[in-house]
Design an enzyme around this catalytic site. Structure first.
Site, PDB file in Angstrom:
ATOM      1  N   LEU A 161     -17.441   5.359 -32.959  1.00 22.09           N
ATOM      2  CA  LEU A 161     -17.099   5.101 -34.366  1.00 22.09           C
ATOM      3  C   LEU A 161     -16.538   3.694 -34.542  1.00 22.09           C
ATOM      4  CD1 LEU A 161     -15.426   8.545 -35.128  1.00 22.09           C
ATOM      5  CD2 LEU A 161     -17.477   7.663 -36.253  1.00 22.09           C
ATOM      6  N   MET A 162     -15.725   3.268 -33.563  1.00 29.12           N
ATOM      7  CA  MET A 162     -15.088   1.952 -33.669  1.00 29.12           C
ATOM      8  C   MET A 162     -16.082   0.818 -33.439  1.00 29.12           C
ATOM      9  SD  MET A 162     -11.548   2.808 -31.663  1.00 29.12           S
ATOM     10  CE  MET A 162     -10.763   1.199 -31.755  1.00 29.12           C
ATOM     11  N   LYS A 178      -5.182   5.326 -39.766  1.00 32.71           N
ATOM     12  CA  LYS A 178      -5.647   4.242 -40.644  1.00 32.71           C
ATOM     13  C   LYS A 178      -7.172   4.142 -40.558  1.00 32.71           C
ATOM     14  CE  LYS A 178      -5.594  -0.860 -40.987  1.00 32.71           C
ATOM     15  NZ  LYS A 178      -4.941  -2.123 -40.566  1.00 32.71           N
ATOM     16  N   LYS A 226      -9.283 -13.260 -44.149  1.00 30.39           N
ATOM     17  CA  LYS A 226      -9.093 -13.635 -42.737  1.00 30.39           C
ATOM     18  C   LYS A 226     -10.033 -14.790 -42.379  1.00 30.39           C
ATOM     19  CE  LYS A 226      -7.954  -9.048 -40.842  1.00 30.39           C
ATOM     20  NZ  LYS A 226      -6.663  -9.380 -40.235  1.00 30.39           N
ATOM     21  N   ASP A 270      -3.885  -8.710 -46.810  1.00 25.55           N
ATOM     22  CA  ASP A 270      -4.329  -8.396 -45.444  1.00 25.55           C
ATOM     23  C   ASP A 270      -3.377  -7.408 -44.763  1.00 25.55           C
ATOM     24  OD1 ASP A 270      -5.923  -8.445 -43.239  1.00 25.55           O
ATOM     25  OD2 ASP A 270      -5.266 -10.413 -42.523  1.00 25.55           O
ATOM     26  N   ARG A 305      -0.644  -0.562 -44.030  1.00 23.06           N
ATOM     27  CA  ARG A 305       0.606   0.117 -44.407  1.00 23.06           C
ATOM     28  C   ARG A 305       0.515   0.713 -45.809  1.00 23.06           C
ATOM     29  NH1 ARG A 305       3.876  -5.319 -43.263  1.00 23.06           N
ATOM     30  NH2 ARG A 305       2.076  -5.528 -41.886  1.00 23.06           N
TER      31      ARG A 305
HETATM   32  N1  BES Z   1      -6.055  -4.924 -39.175  1.00 20.55           N
HETATM   33  C1  BES Z   1      -5.102  -5.953 -39.115  1.00 20.55           C
HETATM   34  C2  BES Z   1      -4.325  -5.991 -37.799  1.00 20.55           C
HETATM   35  C3  BES Z   1      -5.107  -6.260 -36.551  1.00 20.55           C
HETATM   36  C4  BES Z   1      -5.207  -7.541 -36.050  1.00 20.55           C
HETATM   37  C5  BES Z   1      -5.674  -5.236 -35.841  1.00 20.55           C
HETATM   38  C6  BES Z   1      -5.884  -7.775 -34.886  1.00 20.55           C
HETATM   39  C7  BES Z   1      -6.351  -5.469 -34.669  1.00 20.55           C
HETATM   40  C8  BES Z   1      -6.465  -6.741 -34.185  1.00 20.55           C
HETATM   41  C9  BES Z   1      -4.095  -5.800 -40.238  1.00 20.55           C
HETATM   42  O1  BES Z   1      -4.559  -5.210 -41.400  1.00 20.55           O
HETATM   43  C10 BES Z   1      -3.593  -7.162 -40.574  1.00 20.55           C
HETATM   44  O2  BES Z   1      -4.388  -7.968 -40.925  1.00 20.55           O
HETATM   45  N2  BES Z   1      -2.302  -7.387 -40.426  1.00 20.55           N
HETATM   46  C11 BES Z   1      -1.712  -8.652 -40.679  1.00 20.55           C
HETATM   47  C12 BES Z   1      -0.371  -8.415 -41.326  1.00 20.55           C
HETATM   48  C13 BES Z   1       0.266  -9.671 -41.832  1.00 20.55           C
HETATM   49  C14 BES Z   1      -0.521 -10.202 -43.010  1.00 20.55           C
HETATM   50  C15 BES Z   1       1.674  -9.349 -42.245  1.00 20.55           C
HETATM   51  C16 BES Z   1      -1.542  -9.386 -39.348  1.00 20.55           C
HETATM   52  O3  BES Z   1      -1.257  -8.720 -38.343  1.00 20.55           O
HETATM   53  O4  BES Z   1      -1.741 -10.583 -39.319  1.00 20.55           O
HETATM   54 ZN    ZN Z   2      -6.196  -3.901 -41.145  1.00 23.01          ZN
HETATM   55 ZN    ZN Z   3      -5.478  -6.581 -42.746  1.00 26.10          ZN
END
Ligand code: BES
Ligand code: ZN
Ligand code: ZN
Length: 520
Positions: free
Chosen positions: A203-204, A283, A295, A365, A369
């Site tokens: 799935l991933m 999630k 991103k 991003d 949460r």
């Molecule tokens: N899905 C990402 C986190 C992530 C990053 C998972 C790399 C797996 C590998 C998450 O939704 C995200 O983008 N988080 C941000 C939060 C920030 C904006 C506070 C992050 O970690 O940069």
């Molecule tokens: Zn994410």
């Molecule tokens: Zn994100």
């Protein structure tokens, strides 16, 4: 040395030529059988050349009047842990025999590594042996239990997995079977644990245009179909999500053309249907572009696995059902894409979660949460005995622990102990992280709302501020949040997983659920 081995093999073949199936000309390449056998390291005080074959390997050696041990000594130095060597033409039933190094016998649990070294060694060695034979296009492999049939099966099933559905050239499909041991129950359990993790990997790894929220839910529904007597599934559509007033979840899904799904699974395994369930929440962002807080393009493709929480949670429920674990489990997976568009949430927007709390979305991003907040609020209606949510939540988690262990943030020492115990057994480790008020203060200080979806000191302690945010939506005394961002993918760190999305920590979740099932 290789030449010698080949010549010996040829001679052996001629000598025992009485059996027709042993003639190379009569053996189809595609239906050759292989065998994986284990051997331990010699003890320090023992002299060079002392062999410690496993029970199954010793039995095989005996049936060949010591030919295997003779060749092992001739073919080179003692096999190091995880290393393997193939012998051809030794036995009429097994044209290819891989012998694998298992390290020290009885290594057991290691207090500093926080895993069972013997089990890890078996997984690694069996996986290496099976893969070697797969590369030789052997289609059926019998496997030595190496003293722990479950770990051997896990090594075989995990090691052979490769996501090549979308390639024209595929790896040989290999079927596996236990060899020389009566522990079929342990073997089958290991197969189920391994297949569970492989479902999460599938799935991933699958691209986001294949695994949309709708396709994800359909796949899980199909996987659970054989267990319909104990399982109920609800694929809640957008209208239901709106009725539930899940404003945080909807604020993420609204930037995408793909409709969101709130997947709800009920596994009723306990003989007591009233037994409070274990609640697992995952999630399920099937693609995380970052939304308006877009991103960078480099490695953005990896964000197809941002539904790893949902994948591991749902795969562990499928596995619990296959194992018929006597426990009740409810699984929740808010599934959607995080995309930028004219309809997407903008930085600074304020949204209202199901419990009425308002959230200033300063970074779109930090969407995981938001969707989990609503799922956690909703989950309390089931009066769960414990809540475990799993999420690829923060890049900061990867910075902190890398791929060694998933971070566990929990308000419950009991729950921590259960999860930790399970992870020592599976080798798919967890490590405890802090839930200090220090971090809570950084997400509750918002200019416009009750909460801000990012910590006020930007990236510092990012995994901890994310956990502190989630905690604002939890009332239950036994809750744990697993941040699995660091363990999401594998390069070569876990030797029994090929490069790709890891499906971690599915086996730990299954083992944890099994612990609850068997110890009340
Ligand atoms: N899905 C990402 C986190 C992530 C990053 C998972 C790399 C797996 C590998 C998450 O939704 C995200 O983008 N988080 C941000 C939060 C920030 C904006 C506070 C992050 O970690 O940069
Ligand atoms: Zn994410
Ligand atoms: Zn994100």
């Amino acid at each position: 040395m290789t030449m010698f081995l080949v010549r010996t093999a040829a001679r052996t073949a001629v000598r025992t030529n009485s059996c027709r199936s042993f003639c190379v000309s009569h053996t189809h390449l595609s239906d050759r059988k292989g065998l994986v056998l284990g051997m331990f390291e010699k003890k320090e005080e023992e002299e060079e050349g002392t062999l410690h074959l496993t029970e199954a390997a010793a039995g095989f050696d005996k049936s060949l009047s010591g030919k295997l041990s003779e060749l092992l000594k001739l073919s080179g130095p003692a096999l190091k842990n995880g290393k393997s060597r193939v012998f051809y033409g030794l036995h009429k039933d097994f044209p290819c025999v891989a012998v694998v190094g298992l390290g020290k016998n009885n290594a057991g649990v290691c207090g500093t590594e926080n895993w069972d070294t013997s089990k890890e060694n078996i997984r690694q060695a069996v996986s290496a042996g099976c893969r070697l034979l797969q590369d030789l296009e052997v289609s059926h492999v019998e496997v030595d239990s190496c003293g722990d049939a479950q770990s051997a099966a896990e090594g075989a099933v995990l090691g052979l997995f490769q996501y090549d559905q979308l390639k024209s050239k595929k790896k040989t499909k290999v079927t596996t079977q236990l060899h020389g041991s009566a522990d079929v129950v342990g073997w089958e359990k290991g197969v189920m644990y391994g297949e569970g993790q492989n479902l999460a990997r599938l799935l991933m790894e699958a691209p986001a245009n294949h695994i949309t929220p709708t396709a994800f839910a359909k796949t899980i529904e199909e996987k659970l179909a054989p267990h319909a007597d104990r399982v109920t599934i609800h694929k809640r559509p957008q209208a239901w999500i709106e009725e539930q007033q899940m404003g945080a979840f909807l604020s993420v899904s609204k930037g995408s053309e793909e409709p969101p799904v709130f997947l709800e699974l009920h596994y009723n395994g306990s003989p007591d249907s009233k037994q409070p369930p274990l609640l697992l929440v995952g999630k399920g962002i099937t693609f995380d572009s970052g939304g308006i807080s877009l991103k960078p393009s480099a490695s953005m493709d990896a964000m197809r696995a941002d539904m790893g929480g949902a994948a591991t949670v749902c795969a562990s429920i499928v596995t619990a059902a296959s194992l018929k674990l006597p426990v009740n489990i409810i699984g929740l997976a808010p599934l959607c894409e995080n995309m930028p568009s004219g309809k997407a949430t903008k930085p600074g927007d304020v949204v209202r979660a199901k419990n009425g709390k308002t959230i200033q979305v300063d970074n779109t991003d930090a969407e995981g949460r938001l969707i989990l907040a609503d799922a956690l609020c909703y989950g309390h209606v089931f009066n769960p005995r414990a809540i475990v949510n799993v999420a690829t939540l923060t890049g900061a988690m990867d910075v902190a622990l890398g791929s060694a262990a998933a971070g566990v943030f929990t308000n419950s020492d009991w729950l921590w102990e259960q999860l930790h115990r399970a992870s020592v057994v599976t080798g798919d480790r967890v490590w405890r992280m802090p839930l200090f008020q220090h971090y809570t203060k950084q997400v509750t200080d918002s200019q416009l709302a009750d909460l801000n979806n990012i910590g006020k000191y930007s990236r510092s302690g990012g995994a901890c501020t994310a956990a502190a945010f989630l905690r604002e939506f939890v009332k239950a005394p036994h809750w744990a949040h697993l941040d699995i961002a660091g363990v999401m993918s594998n390069k070569d760190e876990i030797p029994y997983l090929r490069k790709g999305m890891s499906g971690r920590p599915t086996r730990t979740l299954v083992e944890f659920a099994a612990g609850l099932a068997h110890n009340g």
